[in-house]
Design an enzyme around this catalytic site. Structure first.
Site, mmCIF file in Angstrom:
data_model
loop_
_atom_site.group_PDB
_atom_site.id
_atom_site.type_symbol
_atom_site.label_atom_id
_atom_site.label_comp_id
_atom_site.label_asym_id
_atom_site.label_seq_id
_atom_site.Cartn_x
_atom_site.Cartn_y
_atom_site.Cartn_z
ATOM 1 N N GLN A 108 11.027 9.758 62.112
ATOM 2 C CA GLN A 108 10.288 8.488 62.101
ATOM 3 C C GLN A 108 11.097 7.464 61.306
ATOM 4 O OE1 GLN A 108 7.384 8.492 59.155
ATOM 5 N NE2 GLN A 108 6.089 6.913 60.008
ATOM 6 N N SER A 143 12.899 11.562 56.947
ATOM 7 C CA SER A 143 12.813 13.023 56.918
ATOM 8 C C SER A 143 13.386 13.607 58.199
ATOM 9 C CB SER A 143 11.358 13.474 56.787
ATOM 10 O OG SER A 143 10.739 12.862 55.691
ATOM 11 N N GLU A 226 0.058 9.911 60.938
ATOM 12 C CA GLU A 226 0.837 10.433 59.806
ATOM 13 C C GLU A 226 -0.096 10.866 58.675
ATOM 14 O OE1 GLU A 226 3.569 7.634 57.933
ATOM 15 O OE2 GLU A 226 4.659 9.307 57.073
ATOM 16 N N ASN A 344 -0.140 6.244 46.769
ATOM 17 C CA ASN A 344 -1.553 6.318 46.364
ATOM 18 C C ASN A 344 -2.147 4.916 46.168
ATOM 19 O OD1 ASN A 344 -1.216 9.034 46.424
ATOM 20 N ND2 ASN A 344 -1.817 9.418 44.295
HETATM 21 C C1 LIG Z 1 9.012 12.960 50.820
HETATM 22 C C2 LIG Z 1 9.085 11.639 51.528
HETATM 23 C C3 LIG Z 1 9.336 11.606 52.884
HETATM 24 C C4 LIG Z 1 9.425 10.382 53.545
HETATM 25 N N1 LIG Z 1 9.691 10.393 54.888
HETATM 26 C C5 LIG Z 1 9.783 9.220 55.554
HETATM 27 C C6 LIG Z 1 10.113 9.203 56.944
HETATM 28 O O1 LIG Z 1 10.337 10.252 57.565
HETATM 29 N N2 LIG Z 1 10.220 8.015 57.570
HETATM 30 C C7 LIG Z 1 9.992 6.830 56.934
HETATM 31 O O2 LIG Z 1 10.059 5.790 57.582
HETATM 32 N N3 LIG Z 1 9.698 6.803 55.593
HETATM 33 C C8 LIG Z 1 9.594 7.973 54.899
HETATM 34 N N4 LIG Z 1 9.295 7.967 53.547
HETATM 35 C C9 LIG Z 1 9.182 6.687 52.856
HETATM 36 C C10 LIG Z 1 7.764 6.325 52.422
HETATM 37 O O3 LIG Z 1 7.005 5.924 53.513
HETATM 38 C C11 LIG Z 1 7.913 5.216 51.353
HETATM 39 O O4 LIG Z 1 8.515 5.811 50.216
HETATM 40 C C12 LIG Z 1 6.587 4.631 50.965
HETATM 41 O O5 LIG Z 1 6.026 3.901 52.017
HETATM 42 C C13 LIG Z 1 6.736 3.694 49.734
HETATM 43 O O6 LIG Z 1 7.732 2.750 49.953
HETATM 44 P P1 LIG Z 1 8.881 2.516 48.864
HETATM 45 O O7 LIG Z 1 9.445 3.845 48.503
HETATM 46 O O8 LIG Z 1 9.800 1.491 49.397
HETATM 47 O O9 LIG Z 1 8.121 1.983 47.574
HETATM 48 P P2 LIG Z 1 7.673 0.479 47.307
HETATM 49 O O10 LIG Z 1 6.936 -0.051 48.492
HETATM 50 O O11 LIG Z 1 8.829 -0.314 46.815
HETATM 51 O O12 LIG Z 1 6.616 0.675 46.137
HETATM 52 C C14 LIG Z 1 7.011 0.819 44.763
HETATM 53 C C15 LIG Z 1 5.741 0.931 43.922
HETATM 54 O O13 LIG Z 1 4.975 -0.288 44.028
HETATM 55 C C16 LIG Z 1 3.645 0.009 44.456
HETATM 56 N N5 LIG Z 1 3.168 -1.038 45.355
HETATM 57 C C17 LIG Z 1 3.863 -1.623 46.368
HETATM 58 N N6 LIG Z 1 3.093 -2.540 47.007
HETATM 59 C C18 LIG Z 1 1.873 -2.520 46.387
HETATM 60 C C19 LIG Z 1 0.647 -3.220 46.584
HETATM 61 N N7 LIG Z 1 0.520 -4.131 47.551
HETATM 62 N N8 LIG Z 1 -0.400 -2.924 45.770
HETATM 63 C C20 LIG Z 1 -0.284 -1.993 44.774
HETATM 64 N N9 LIG Z 1 0.872 -1.290 44.535
HETATM 65 C C21 LIG Z 1 1.926 -1.544 45.331
HETATM 66 C C22 LIG Z 1 3.752 1.333 45.206
HETATM 67 O O14 LIG Z 1 2.516 2.008 45.232
HETATM 68 C C23 LIG Z 1 4.812 2.070 44.399
HETATM 69 O O15 LIG Z 1 4.226 2.676 43.266
HETATM 70 C C24 LIG Z 1 9.230 9.166 52.845
HETATM 71 C C25 LIG Z 1 8.982 9.202 51.467
HETATM 72 C C26 LIG Z 1 8.908 10.419 50.800
HETATM 73 C C27 LIG Z 1 8.642 10.415 49.328
#
Ligand SMILES: Cc1cc2nc3c(=O)[nH]c(=O)nc-3n(C[C@H](O)[C@H](O)[C@H](O)COP(=O)(O)OP(=O)(O)OC[C@H]3O[C@@H](n4cnc5c(N)ncnc54)[C@H](O)[C@@H]3O)c2cc1C
Length: 379
Positions: A108, A143, A226, A344
């Site tokens: 994905q 992933s 998902e 979360n």
């Molecule tokens: C084990 C694992 C597998 C994954 N696999 C995939 C995959 O196969 N394909 C894929 O596309 N993605 C994948 N992901 C990515 C995952 O979807 C993102 O890590 C996730 O959506 C968070 O985005 P970010 O890491 O950019 O964090 P950010 O969006 O930068 O967030 C950073 C922090 O800010 C907080 N935050 C951000 N916006 C807000 C808001 N509006 N209100 C309150 N708090 C907020 C978040 O909660 C977090 O604590 C994977 C992640 C993990 C950990």
């Protein structure tokens, strides 16, 4: 076959067919031949056309095994269901059966360095050139990309309209030479996910999922699947991990201590409550009742369960938990559960907004053309 017979047959099949160290693709083909892959998926597309009841019975029987199905979890949990819901019949005929048989692995491709929680901010572009789209950009945290044959790609096809309106969804060939996959190692020491660089990769228009410009609503479909599939553990291991987590904790602690027993009971109750909630959502989905944002509640409960189990392990077992082979993975992976599939905080925002009816977050970017937003690498 009634359910008791189905259970007996599933138990016997699992006893005869789950072998340590087997090639996952070979296992999936056997699983499909035996009628246990895509249990509730339509017969027409290679599924078994059965009900949630059979699926649950199989999951219960598989809970004591480790099925080698992890590399298919994204395809089974997200990409396949998206194609069933939103793809064309040609796409279903081409992709669903090989996915169910483990002949083709899916990933994905949504998250980017500048688009995680705010996934509608993706900058990866796809530009139309006749019957082909040319995709260019970078994805991250993907992933199983290192093994994938196909990827579900969310890309920007029109930067002149607001960010949710200019997206489209595609099936991209992960074996094309313009796709480069680089593993990212996490604290378990393994590379569960990757960076993916997409360099002018052609995608036939026939591989567009949903209308051009309607990618956001297709992405919402994928995200819903998902969250439901993560919380239900689709393709993960047949449930053995969580059962093992409990057993390992019981084995490593003094259960004559009431404090320990309290913790273990709480863990069991939380886990059982989540199981029942998942069963209810699955039954409702089958009956045509859309779980909507309650899928986010299930995903949040699972992430909180993983964190609770990790906290309990460290408080009851102490530092030895970190080197206990049965506990250490669960400890290292718990924080990831609170991020992958939506954090979360984002799950709470969705529940507040769409389940509890609280005022939504202020959104200043809803009507602004994407190219004018300061997101990602845009100045
Ligand atoms: C084990 C694992 C597998 C994954 N696999 C995939 C995959 O196969 N394909 C894929 O596309 N993605 C994948 N992901 C990515 C995952 O979807 C993102 O890590 C996730 O959506 C968070 O985005 P970010 O890491 O950019 O964090 P950010 O969006 O930068 O967030 C950073 C922090 O800010 C907080 N935050 C951000 N916006 C807000 C808001 N509006 N209100 C309150 N708090 C907020 C978040 O909660 C977090 O604590 C994977 C992640 C993990 C950990």
């Amino acid at each position: 076959m009634n359910l008791a017979e189905y259970r007996r047959a599933a138990r016997e099949w699992l006893a005869d067919n789950v072998r340590d160290g087997e090639d996952p693709r070979v296992f999936m083909a056997r699983l499909h031949d035996a009628g246990y892959s895509g249990i509730t998926w339509p017969l027409q597309w290679g599924g078994q056309g059965l009900t949630q009841a059979e699926e649950r019975v199989f999951a219960e029987e598989a809970a004591s095994c480790t099925l080698p199905t992890f590399m298919f979890s994204i395809g089974l949990g997200m990409c396949g269901p998206t194609l069933l819901d939103r793809g064309t019949d040609e796409q279903r005929a081409r992709f669903v059966r090989p996915l169910l048989r483990g002949q083709e692995v899916w990933c994905q491709l949504f998250s980017e360095p500048g688009a995680g929680s705010d996934v509608a901010a993706v900058q990866t572009r796809a530009e139309r050139d006749g019957d082909t789209w040319i995709a260019d950009g970078q994805k991250v945290w993907t992933s199983v990309a290192e093994r994938a044959d196909w990827g579900l790609l969310l890309a920007r096809t029109d930067p002149d309209v607001p960010k949710h309106k200019g997206l489209s969804m595609f099936v991209i060939d992960m074996r094309h030479p313009g796709v480069t996959v680089r593993p990212l190692r996490d604290m378990t020491g393994r590379a569960h996910f990757n960076e993916v660089f997409i360099d002018r990769v052609p995608i036939p228009d026939a591989h567009r999922v949903g209308a051009a410009g309607d990618g956001w609503s297709v992405a919402v479909t994928t995200l819903l699947h998902e969250r439901l599939s993560i919380s239900a553990g689709v393709g993960m291991s047949g449930g053995k991990d969580s059962a093992d987590g409990f057993e390992a904790l019981r084995a490593a602690t003094d259960t004559s201590d009431p404090h320990v027993r309290d913790g273990l009971v709480e863990l069991h109750l939380r886990s059982r409550a989540l199981d029942l909630f998942n069963q209810r959502l699955a039954q409702e989905t089958k009956a045509g009742i859309f779980p909507g944002a309650r899928g986010s509640a299930a995903k949040l409960l699972l992430a909180e369960l993983a964190l609770f189990r990790a906290d309990l392990a460290t408080s009851l077992v102490g530092p030895a938990a970190v080197v206990d082979p049965a506990l250490s993975d669960a400890l290292a992976l718990a924080p990831a559960m609170a991020l992958g599939g939506g954090t979360n905080e984002i799950m709470r925002n969705i529940i507040g907004d769409r389940v509890l009816g609280l005022p939504p977050e202020p959104r200043l970017d809803k009507t602004v053309p994407f190219k004018e937003l300061k997101v990602g690498t845009q100045e």
